[in-house]
Design a protein around this motif. Structure first.
Motif, short mmCIF file in Angstrom:
data_model
loop_
_atom_site.label_atom_id
_atom_site.label_comp_id
_atom_site.label_asym_id
_atom_site.label_seq_id
_atom_site.Cartn_x
_atom_site.Cartn_y
_atom_site.Cartn_z
N GLN A 26 0.71 -1.35 0.19
CA GLN A 26 -0.28 0.17 0.03
C GLN A 26 0.90 1.36 0.23
OE1 GLN A 26 -2.53 -1.60 3.29
NE2 GLN A 26 -4.63 -0.05 1.91
N HIS A 127 1.26 -9.16 4.64
CA HIS A 127 0.33 -8.37 3.90
C HIS A 127 -0.20 -8.25 3.05
CE1 HIS A 127 -2.45 -4.88 6.69
NE2 HIS A 127 -3.12 -4.79 5.52
N TRP A 128 -0.58 -9.94 2.64
CA TRP A 128 -1.79 -9.48 1.11
C TRP A 128 -1.18 -10.55 0.39
CZ3 TRP A 128 -6.12 -5.82 2.01
CH2 TRP A 128 -7.16 -6.48 3.88
N ASN A 172 -1.88 -10.53 8.43
CA ASN A 172 -2.87 -9.88 8.71
C ASN A 172 -4.61 -10.44 7.95
OD1 ASN A 172 -3.59 -6.92 9.51
ND2 ASN A 172 -4.39 -6.67 7.31
N ARG A 176 -10.20 -11.15 5.54
CA ARG A 176 -10.04 -10.67 4.20
C ARG A 176 -9.58 -11.69 3.11
NH1 ARG A 176 -10.22 -4.12 2.80
NH2 ARG A 176 -9.74 -4.66 0.88
N LEU A 180 -12.12 -12.19 0.81
CA LEU A 180 -11.81 -11.11 -0.58
C LEU A 180 -11.15 -11.65 -1.44
CD1 LEU A 180 -13.39 -9.28 1.20
CD2 LEU A 180 -12.85 -7.30 0.73
N ASN A 231 -8.99 -8.80 11.59
CA ASN A 231 -10.08 -8.61 11.93
C ASN A 231 -11.11 -9.56 12.43
OD1 ASN A 231 -12.52 -7.05 11.17
ND2 ASN A 231 -11.31 -5.39 9.75
N TYR A 303 -12.45 -2.22 12.67
CA TYR A 303 -13.07 -0.91 12.14
C TYR A 303 -14.61 -0.76 12.75
CZ TYR A 303 -8.58 -0.98 9.57
OH TYR A 303 -8.05 -0.37 9.29
N TRP A 334 -18.93 0.32 3.38
CA TRP A 334 -18.81 -0.47 3.65
C TRP A 334 -18.67 -0.04 5.99
CZ3 TRP A 334 -14.40 -0.68 6.58
CH2 TRP A 334 -13.04 -0.76 5.93
N GLU A 362 -5.43 -2.25 13.95
CA GLU A 362 -5.76 -0.55 12.93
C GLU A 362 -6.91 -0.79 13.48
OE1 GLU A 362 -6.22 -2.45 8.65
OE2 GLU A 362 -3.96 -3.63 8.69
N TRP A 409 -4.54 3.13 11.77
CA TRP A 409 -4.48 3.30 10.73
C TRP A 409 -5.11 4.10 9.17
CZ3 TRP A 409 -2.41 -0.56 7.15
CH2 TRP A 409 -2.82 -0.60 5.87
N GLU A 416 -5.73 1.52 -1.88
CA GLU A 416 -6.60 1.14 -0.66
C GLU A 416 -7.07 -0.31 -1.45
OE1 GLU A 416 -7.72 0.87 2.59
OE2 GLU A 416 -9.17 0.69 2.22
N TRP A 417 -6.36 -1.23 -1.99
CA TRP A 417 -6.85 -1.93 -2.73
C TRP A 417 -8.07 -1.91 -3.60
CZ3 TRP A 417 -3.28 -4.68 -0.98
CH2 TRP A 417 -2.36 -4.91 0.43
C1 GBH Z 1 -7.75 -3.40 6.73
O1 GBH Z 1 -8.78 -4.06 5.94
C2 GBH Z 1 -6.89 -3.70 5.94
O2 GBH Z 1 -6.07 -4.67 6.54
C3 GBH Z 1 -5.73 -2.23 5.38
O3 GBH Z 1 -4.92 -3.08 4.55
C4 GBH Z 1 -6.90 -1.77 4.30
O4 GBH Z 1 -5.88 -0.82 4.20
C5 GBH Z 1 -7.74 -1.07 5.91
O5 GBH Z 1 -8.57 -2.10 6.33
C6 GBH Z 1 -8.46 -0.13 4.99
O6 GBH Z 1 -9.86 -1.26 4.76
O7 GBH Z 1 -16.18 -5.48 0.15
O8 GBH Z 1 -16.63 -3.28 -0.02
O9 GBH Z 1 -17.97 -4.55 1.50
C7 GBH Z 1 -10.17 -3.69 6.45
C8 GBH Z 1 -11.19 -4.79 6.70
C9 GBH Z 1 -13.06 -5.98 5.66
C10 GBH Z 1 -12.58 -3.54 5.22
C11 GBH Z 1 -13.64 -6.39 4.79
C12 GBH Z 1 -12.82 -4.27 3.32
C13 GBH Z 1 -15.19 -5.46 2.64
C14 GBH Z 1 -15.72 -4.13 1.70
N1 GBH Z 1 -11.93 -5.23 5.71
N2 GBH Z 1 -14.46 -4.62 3.90
S1 GBH Z 1 -16.80 -4.69 1.26
#
Ligand code: GBH
Length: 456
Positions: A26, A127-128, A172, A176, A180, A231, A303, A334, A362, A409, A416-417
Motif C-alpha cells: 500500500q 499483508h497479502w 494480517n 479478508r 475477498l 479482523n 473498524y 462499508w 488497526e 490506520w 486502498e486495494w
Molecule cells: C484493513 O481491512 C486492511 O488491513 C488494510 O490494509 C486496509 O487498508 C484497511 O483495513 C482499510 O480498509 O467488500 O466493500 O464490503 C479492513 C477490513 C473488511 C474492509 C472487509 C473492507 C470489505 C469491503 N475490511 N471490507 S466490501
C-alpha cells in the motif's frame, strides 16, 4: 515530583503504546527495485476491471525512497511504535529458494532508522502480497505448500531482524484474504472458490500462521514476541445486559471458529464442523496442534460492528440483529461507525480465551479530506470517529482489559486495494502527483491524544 498519578482515573495506562500502521504494497512502490519479485497484488492490480480507479501500487506513496521522511512524520506525532509489513517478494522473489539480500536490506535500514528515532518496530510478515510464483506453482493458499513456504520465509526474516525487532505479527486479516481474495474475487488473487474450497484455504492460512509461530521461536532471539493480527468478526451486545453480553461472547467464539477460535482452542467448534458437514477442511490432529502453538498476544484490527447481538432461546443462544437501512456510514459505505466495537472485541477475546495481551493493530477511517480555502484539511469526521473509538478503548483499559497498544490506520493516505486511491485513510494527506505529505487536522488530534495519554 512525587505528586504524579501512577494510575490516572481518566486516560490510558502508563506505558500505553501509541503508534500508526501501514502495509508494504500500500505504500512502498518501487516494485521493480533491488530484485523484488512480482506479487499477486501486482498481477491483480494490472488486470483490467479490478481496481475502481484503474490504479496500482507501482509507485504508491514512494515510501521505499521516502521512508526517512515518513519516520519524521511519525516522530512529529509523538508516536512511539510503528506497525509495517515486510514484502515477502522482496525477500524471496521466487517465494522460496534463494533469498534476495537487497530486499531484506531495505527493512534493515527502516528498522535502524526507526530505532534511532525512538520508535519501536512491529513487523507484520504477511499483508497479502504473496509472491506470484507461489500462486502459479501450486495455487497459493489453496495449497499447504504455501503454509510451509511462509514458515521458511518467517524463519529467514526473524533470523535477521530479531536482534532489533521484538514483535512480529504473522498474517494480517485471514478473514479478508480468505473471503475477498478466494470467495468473492474482489482482492488478489481474484478467485471465486466453492464453500468447501474456501474452508480449506482458511485452514491452510491458519496452518501457515502456526508454522510461522514455531519457525519464529526457533530462529528468533530469546524474548521475541509473536501473534496474529486479525479482523475478528465483531459481536456487540445490542443492549448491555448480562444475558446479551454472554450471547455476544458465544457469537464471537462461533463466528470466528475458523481462525481465532482454532488458534486459541486447538480445535474447530462442533458447530463449525457440523455446518461444514463432509465439506469441512481436511486436517489432522497434528495440524491443530501446530495452529494452536502458544502466542504472546492477539492483534485486533477494529473498524466496525459486524453484528449487534441479542440473547435468544434458540439452538445457538443468540440472534444477530439485521442492520437497519438508516444505519450511518463513513465515506466508505462499508465502514459503519460503532465505537463500542473497540471496547467489546478486546473484552470478549480476553474473557473467552484468557488472553493477557492485546494490541489494536488497526483502527481508523477514510474521509472526504478536501482542503478548505485556507488549505487546511479539516477532517472532523475522522476526528469524530477516532474520539469516539478511543473513548471506548479507554473504557476497556480502565476496566482492566489488557490492551497494551494502539496502531492507527493509517500514517498516510495510500493504495486502498480495490478502491485504489479513492479512499484516503491517512493522518497525513498525500498528493500522489508530487508525493507531498500534509498533516490533516486529525494529525493534531492524535498528537494531543498521545501527549496527554488520554482522549482529548
Ligand atoms: C484493513 O481491512 C486492511 O488491513 C488494510 O490494509 C486496509 O487498508 C484497511 O483495513 C482499510 O480498509 O467488500 O466493500 O464490503 C479492513 C477490513 C473488511 C474492509 C472487509 C473492507 C470489505 C469491503 N475490511 N471490507 S466490501
Amino acid at each position: 515530583t512525587g505528586t504524579q498519578n501512577q494510575k490516572p482515573s481518566s486516560g490510558f495506562p502508563n506505558g500505553f503504546l501509541w503508534g500508526t500502521a501501514t502495509s508494504a504494497y500500500q505504500i512502498e512502490g518501487a516494485v521493480n527495485e533491488d530484485g523484488r519479485g512480482p506479487s499477486i497484488w501486482d498481477r491483480f492490480s494490472h488486470t483490467p476491471g479490478t481496481i475502481s480507479d484503474r490504479s496500482n501500487g507501482d509507485t504508491a506513496t514512494d515510501h521505499y525512497r521516502l521512508f526517512k521522511e515518513d519516520i519524521q512524520l511519525m516522530k512529529a506525532l509523538g508516536a512511539k511504535a510503528y506497525r509495517f509489513s515486510i514484502a515477502w517478494p522482496r525477500v524471496f522473489p521466487d517465494g522460496t529458494g534463494a533469498p534476495n539480500p537487497k530486499g531484506l536490506d531495505f527493512y534493515n535500514r527502516l528498522v535502524d532508522e526507526l530505532l534511532v528515532n525512538g520508535i519501536q518496530p512491529f513487523a507484520t510478515l504477511y499483508h497479502w502480497d504473496l509472491p506470484q510464483p507461489l500462486q502459479d506453482r501450486f495455487g497459493g493458499w489453496t495449497s499447504r505448500d504455501t503454509s510451509k513456504a511462509f514458515a521458511d520465509y518467517a524463519a529467514h526474516v526473524t533470523g535477521r531482524l530479531s536482534d532489533r525487532v521484538k514483535h512480529f505479527f504473522t498474517i494480517n486479516e485471514c478473514s479478508r484474504l480468505v473471503h475477498l481474495g478466494h470467495e468473492w474475487g474482489a482482492d488478489a488473487p481474484g478467485l471465486k472458490l466453492s464453500p468447501s474450497e474456501v474452508k480449506q484455504v482458511r485452514h491452510n492460512v491458519a496452518l501457515g500462521h502456526g508454522l510461522a509461530v514455531q519457525a519464529i521461536r526457533a530462529h528468533g532471539r530469546a524474548g521475541i514476541r509473536v501473534g496474529p493480527a486479525e479482523n475478528a468478526v465483531s459481536c456487540i451486545p445490542a443492549v448491555e445486559t448480562p444475558a446479551n453480553v454472554r450471547a455476544a461472547e458465544i457469537a464471537t467464539r462461533e463466528l470466528n471458529a475458523g481462525y481465532l477460535t482454532v488458534i486459541l482452542e486447538g480445535k474447530y467448534t462442533d458447530a463449525y464442523l457440523a455446518q461444514a458437514g463432509k465439506e469441512g477442511p481436511k486436517h489432522t490432529a497434528e495440524d491443530l496442534r501446530i495452529i494452536s502453538s502458544p502466542i504472546d498476544f492477539v492483534g485486533l484490527n477494529v473498524y466496525m460492528p459486524d453484528h449487534y447481538v441479542v440473547a435468544a432461546d434458540n439452538e445457538r443462544g443468540f440472534t444477530l440483529a439485521p442492520f437497519p437501512k438508516s444505519f450511518p456510514h463513513m465515506k466508505a459505505t462499508w465502514l459503519r461507525p460503532g465505537p463500542e466495537t473497540i471496547y467489546w472485541v478486546p473484552r470478549h477475546v480476553a474473557k473467552l480465551w484468557n488472553v493477557k495481551s492485546i494490541y489494536i493493530t488497526e483502527n481508523g477511517t477514510s474521509g472526504s479530506d478536501e482542503p478548505a480555502a485556507d488549505g487546511t484539511i479539516y477532517d472532523v469526521d475522522r476526528i469524530m470517529y477516532l474520539r469516539n473509538y478511543l473513548t471506548q478503548l479507554q473504557r476497556a483499559t480502565s476496566e482492566g482489559v489488557p490492551v497494551h497498544g494502539y496502531f492507527l490506520w493509517s500514517l498516510m493516505d495510500n493504495f486502498e486495494w480495490s478502491d485504489g486511491y479513492e479512499q484516503r485513510f491517512g493522518l497525513y494527506h498525500v498528493d500522489f502527483a508530487t508525493q507531498r505529505r500534509t498533516p490533516k487536522l486529525s494529525a493534531s488530534f492524535y498528537r494531543e491524544t498521545i501527549a496527554r495519554n488520554a482522549v482529548v
